[in-house]
Write a protein that holds these residues in place. Structure first.
Motif, mmCIF file in Angstrom:
data_model
loop_
_atom_site.group_PDB
_atom_site.id
_atom_site.type_symbol
_atom_site.label_atom_id
_atom_site.label_comp_id
_atom_site.label_asym_id
_atom_site.label_seq_id
_atom_site.Cartn_x
_atom_site.Cartn_y
_atom_site.Cartn_z
ATOM 1 N N LEU A 221 -42.293 -5.363 20.331
ATOM 2 C CA LEU A 221 -40.986 -4.749 20.152
ATOM 3 C C LEU A 221 -40.632 -3.982 21.416
ATOM 4 O O LEU A 221 -41.361 -3.060 21.815
ATOM 5 N N ASP A 222 -39.539 -4.365 22.067
ATOM 6 C CA ASP A 222 -39.098 -3.695 23.285
ATOM 7 C C ASP A 222 -38.155 -2.541 22.971
ATOM 8 O O ASP A 222 -37.674 -2.390 21.843
ATOM 9 N N SER A 223 -37.848 -1.758 24.000
ATOM 10 C CA SER A 223 -37.047 -0.542 23.831
ATOM 11 C C SER A 223 -35.594 -0.825 23.474
ATOM 12 O O SER A 223 -34.867 0.084 23.065
ATOM 13 N N ASP A 224 -35.137 -2.084 23.647
ATOM 14 C CA ASP A 224 -33.755 -2.432 23.296
ATOM 15 C C ASP A 224 -33.646 -3.106 21.927
ATOM 16 O O ASP A 224 -32.595 -3.640 21.569
ATOM 17 N N GLY A 225 -34.752 -3.081 21.150
ATOM 18 C CA GLY A 225 -34.731 -3.707 19.831
ATOM 19 C C GLY A 225 -35.061 -5.184 19.860
ATOM 20 O O GLY A 225 -34.860 -5.879 18.859
ATOM 21 N N HIS A 226 -35.570 -5.674 20.977
ATOM 22 C CA HIS A 226 -35.950 -7.081 21.105
ATOM 23 C C HIS A 226 -37.311 -7.288 20.439
ATOM 24 O O HIS A 226 -38.333 -6.790 20.907
ATOM 25 N N LEU A 227 -37.332 -8.012 19.317
ATOM 26 C CA LEU A 227 -38.556 -8.313 18.573
ATOM 27 C C LEU A 227 -38.875 -9.783 18.795
ATOM 28 O O LEU A 227 -38.062 -10.657 18.476
ATOM 29 N N TYR A 228 -40.037 -10.070 19.344
ATOM 30 C CA TYR A 228 -40.318 -11.445 19.768
ATOM 31 C C TYR A 228 -41.805 -11.741 19.807
ATOM 32 O O TYR A 228 -42.649 -10.828 19.845
ATOM 33 N N LEU A 229 -42.126 -13.039 19.789
ATOM 34 C CA LEU A 229 -43.487 -13.534 19.944
ATOM 35 C C LEU A 229 -43.663 -14.030 21.370
ATOM 36 O O LEU A 229 -42.803 -14.748 21.904
ATOM 37 N N HIS A 230 -44.791 -13.675 21.990
ATOM 38 C CA HIS A 230 -45.063 -14.114 23.351
ATOM 39 C C HIS A 230 -46.575 -14.208 23.555
ATOM 40 O O HIS A 230 -47.365 -13.726 22.728
ATOM 41 N N ASN A 231 -46.989 -14.820 24.655
ATOM 42 C CA ASN A 231 -48.421 -14.906 24.953
ATOM 43 C C ASN A 231 -48.815 -13.828 25.947
ATOM 44 O O ASN A 231 -47.987 -12.997 26.353
ATOM 45 N N SER A 232 -50.069 -13.828 26.392
ATOM 46 C CA SER A 232 -50.585 -12.758 27.245
ATOM 47 C C SER A 232 -49.961 -12.747 28.632
ATOM 48 O O SER A 232 -50.000 -11.731 29.332
ATOM 49 N N THR A 233 -49.379 -13.866 29.039
ATOM 50 C CA THR A 233 -48.729 -13.924 30.350
ATOM 51 C C THR A 233 -47.291 -13.429 30.294
ATOM 52 O O THR A 233 -46.623 -13.325 31.327
ATOM 53 N N GLY A 234 -46.791 -13.134 29.101
ATOM 54 C CA GLY A 234 -45.424 -12.676 28.939
ATOM 55 C C GLY A 234 -44.443 -13.777 28.606
ATOM 56 O O GLY A 234 -43.254 -13.512 28.404
ATOM 57 N N PHE A 235 -44.919 -15.024 28.516
ATOM 58 C CA PHE A 235 -44.044 -16.145 28.197
ATOM 59 C C PHE A 235 -43.534 -16.005 26.768
ATOM 60 O O PHE A 235 -44.306 -15.914 25.820
ATOM 61 N N SER A 236 -42.210 -15.980 26.620
ATOM 62 C CA SER A 236 -41.598 -15.789 25.304
ATOM 63 C C SER A 236 -41.637 -17.092 24.512
ATOM 64 O O SER A 236 -41.194 -18.138 24.986
ATOM 65 N N ILE A 237 -42.165 -17.007 23.283
ATOM 66 C CA ILE A 237 -42.309 -18.178 22.419
ATOM 67 C C ILE A 237 -41.193 -18.242 21.381
ATOM 68 O O ILE A 237 -40.633 -19.301 21.105
ATOM 69 N N MET A 238 -40.853 -17.086 20.821
ATOM 70 C CA MET A 238 -39.836 -17.064 19.755
ATOM 71 C C MET A 238 -39.193 -15.688 19.698
ATOM 72 O O MET A 238 -39.887 -14.666 19.708
ATOM 73 N N ASN A 239 -37.864 -15.650 19.672
ATOM 74 C CA ASN A 239 -37.125 -14.406 19.504
ATOM 75 C C ASN A 239 -36.738 -14.227 18.043
ATOM 76 O O ASN A 239 -36.059 -15.082 17.476
ATOM 77 N N LEU A 240 -37.182 -13.135 17.450
ATOM 78 C CA LEU A 240 -36.733 -12.802 16.100
ATOM 79 C C LEU A 240 -35.412 -12.045 16.161
ATOM 80 O O LEU A 240 -34.553 -12.195 15.289
ATOM 81 N N THR A 241 -35.249 -11.203 17.184
ATOM 82 C CA THR A 241 -33.975 -10.540 17.455
ATOM 83 C C THR A 241 -33.704 -10.624 18.949
ATOM 84 O O THR A 241 -34.632 -10.723 19.756
ATOM 85 N N ALA A 242 -32.426 -10.560 19.318
ATOM 86 C CA ALA A 242 -32.056 -10.698 20.727
ATOM 87 C C ALA A 242 -32.280 -9.408 21.508
ATOM 88 O O ALA A 242 -32.686 -9.437 22.669
ATOM 89 N N GLY A 243 -32.021 -8.266 20.899
ATOM 90 C CA GLY A 243 -32.131 -7.001 21.608
ATOM 91 C C GLY A 243 -30.836 -6.647 22.309
ATOM 92 O O GLY A 243 -30.326 -7.419 23.114
ATOM 93 N N ILE A 244 -30.311 -5.464 21.986
ATOM 94 C CA ILE A 244 -29.058 -5.003 22.595
ATOM 95 C C ILE A 244 -29.249 -3.549 23.039
ATOM 96 O O ILE A 244 -29.480 -2.675 22.207
ATOM 97 N N PRO A 245 -29.171 -3.281 24.358
ATOM 98 C CA PRO A 245 -29.293 -1.893 24.827
ATOM 99 C C PRO A 245 -28.181 -1.026 24.237
ATOM 100 O O PRO A 245 -26.999 -1.334 24.378
ATOM 101 N N THR A 246 -28.544 0.039 23.553
ATOM 102 C CA THR A 246 -27.546 0.894 22.885
ATOM 103 C C THR A 246 -27.779 2.375 23.164
ATOM 104 O O THR A 246 -27.418 3.220 22.360
#
Length: 519
Positions: A221-246
């Motif tokens: 979970l990132d600071s902008d609300g981006h909830l996602y699955l990724h591997n140890s290298t940071g490669f994004s596999i699946m976004n559950l939410t897009a994330g919007i800086p607010t």
């Protein structure tokens, strides 16, 4: 003059650096050895911003220890220590003692570790960070333990659910002990939700569908609300939410008590309630295991999941309607004054359950109903649109609403009748049932034993013999667990031995036998 300017600038730089170092130390908000908390006075250690706190929070009429959002109106608990331990009284204390151990101390002086420090050694100080992470440090400032590595039901901004980790729901919104559901980050790369009571592919009720993406997939979970699955290298596999800086907004993801995991947000500049940005399901009855044995899920008018008993059943515990249902008659009532067992079939049009039939027949709807009625083993039958009549034993579990199926449930009919219902005659002399089913004092032993246990009248089982009733109750409970029709629910021999020794508690056994199905 130049020397003066030089000395002045040097002094200013010194003061700025000193101020920076002081602010950095304040931001760390160190908790020194010997610091303590009490539930009713000085109850928590705040992070520097005051957003998060570690310490005591109310649970019922007592207190638990954990991390919670203190800087918003809804003081949401995000981590709980020793969540299955009973809450403590107002006389307890939380202490980072001089030996570097974080302990919960009772009024009698008994100390219980709050975190497992056995392998990492003593702490030199602790800190409650603005990220919501509670940390124990060694003398050089290194992290020896942190709450981010041991999530309970929530992950916060900057936190990850790692491969092999899981989040487990609470019992309820106010009881933060281990609940009925969990979210697992599996080794195959799949993020999956299961009921706690039975873990199998067939019982999963939500999955990310990311099998095969490697052994190091994690949920972050990132600071902008981006909830996602990724591997140890940071490669994004699946976004559950897009994330919007607010701006000044706090986010957290939680598996709630109802088995659905949700992403929440709260704008710190506005005095409003938490907002749900995303949820794994909008169907409150989707989680398998929402209701116990022989009951099915409904959505109450307040939009919360509730449970109803199948026809012919009543709640095991009226104080906890999620605990399942049992037959609403005592074993003795199987036999009426005419020496006859009388049944009828009740139709429930919109239920489906974990489908483990002992027999599958091709029948019409009416034929399916009659086939179960005449089969002494059948307790219920599921009739589907394929014309399949799927005969079932008790218990029925994981029941959900499904308008494409019809369920017939066999119920005892207390009204004497000579209609077309099957009668099971009893020979008054020897008291035999067909198929050599022996009745002892007009009841089957298992049903009778459960009724004695359920009515707290175990003395009927032993007659005039003198025994220790607490020990008898323990043995009867173990026996009832061991004869459950579903093998996967029976305790292992190791667990039975621990139960007999009194090492582990014995939960209340479900009423999952009838005198016919248990033969």
């Amino acid at each position: 003059m130049q020397i003066f300017h030089f000395l002045f600038l040097h002094a200013v730089c010194f003061l700025l650096c000193a101020s920076f170092n002081v602010n950095a130390q304040r931001k760390q908000f160190n908790i020194s050895l010997g610091s303590s908390l009490a539930p009713t006075t000085n109850s928590s250690w705040l992070s520097r911003s005051g957003l998060y706190a570690f310490g005591f929070y109310p649970q019922g009429k007592a207190y638990a220890v954990g991390i919670f959002l203190a800087g918003i109106p809804e003081k949401t608990v995000v981590w709980t220590a020793n969540r299955d331990d009973p809450p403590v009284s107002g006389n307890a204390s939380l202490l980072l003692n001089t030996e570097g151990r974080l302990v919960l101390q009772s009024a009698r002086g008994q100390a219980t570790p709050v975190v497992a420090q056995g392998e990492v050694g003593p702490a030199s100080y602790a800190s409650m960070l603005d990220s919501g992470n509670f940390v124990l440090h060694n003398s050089s400032g290194g992290i020896i333990w942190q709450s981010f590595d041991h999530p309970t039901d929530t992950i916060l901004t900057g936190q990850s659910l790692l491969n092999g980790q899981e989040l487990v729901s609470n019992v309820s919104e106010t009881d933060h002990s281990t609940g009925r559901f969990f979210l697992a980050m599996q080794g195959d790369g799949n993020l999956v939700q299961y009921p706690v009571e039975k873990i199998a592919v067939a019982t999963a009720y939500w999955a990310s569908g990311t099998v095969g993406w490697g052994a190091d997939v994690r949920l972050s979970l990132d600071s902008d609300g981006h909830l996602y699955l990724h591997n140890s290298t940071g490669f994004s596999i699946m976004n559950l939410t897009a994330g919007i800086p607010t701006g000044r907004t706090v986010y957290f993801m939680k598996i709630d008590w109802d088995g659905i995991f949700r992403l929440y947000s709260h704008n710190l500049t506005q005095n409003n309630a938490l907002s749900i940005l995303w949820e794994s399901s909008t169907d409150k009855c989707q989680p398998k295991g929402q209701c116990g044995f022989n009951s099915y899920c409904i959505v109450n008018p307040n939009q919360q999941p509730g449970c109803r008993c199948l026809p012919g059943f009543v709640y095991v515990d009226r104080e906890n309607l999620y605990s399942g249902c049992k037959r609403n008659f005592a074993a003795e009532r199987f036999i009426n004054n005419h020496g006859t067992v009388i049944y009828s079939m009740r139709e429930v049009k919109i239920n489906v359950f974990e489908d483990v039939p002992y027999s599958v027949l091709q029948k019409t709807k009416d034929e399916c109903k009659q086939a179960c009625l005449e089969d002494v083993i059948c307790e219920a039958a599921l009739f589907n649109i394929k014309g399949e009549c799927r005969m079932q034993r008790l218990p029925l579990r994981f029941a959900q609403r499904d308008e494409s199926n019809i369920v017939f449930v066999k119920v005892y009919d207390p009204v004497s009748s000579t209609g077309d219902r099957p009668h099971l005659p009893i020979n008054e002399g020897k008291k035999y049932l067909p198929m050599d089913m022996i009745i002892i004092d007009q009841v089957i032993l298992a049903d009778w034993a459960y009724q004695c246990f359920d009515s707290r009248n175990l003395s009927q089982l032993i007659g005039d013999e003198e025994v220790e009733l607490k020990q008898l109750e323990r043995i009867v409970k173990i026996a009832l667990w061991c004869i459950i029709d579903e093998p996967s629910f029976r305790p292992s021999m190791k667990k039975v031995l621990l139960m007999l020794e009194g090492t582990v508690d014995i939960p209340i056994p479900p009423y999952c036998t009838s005198y016919l199905a248990s033969i």
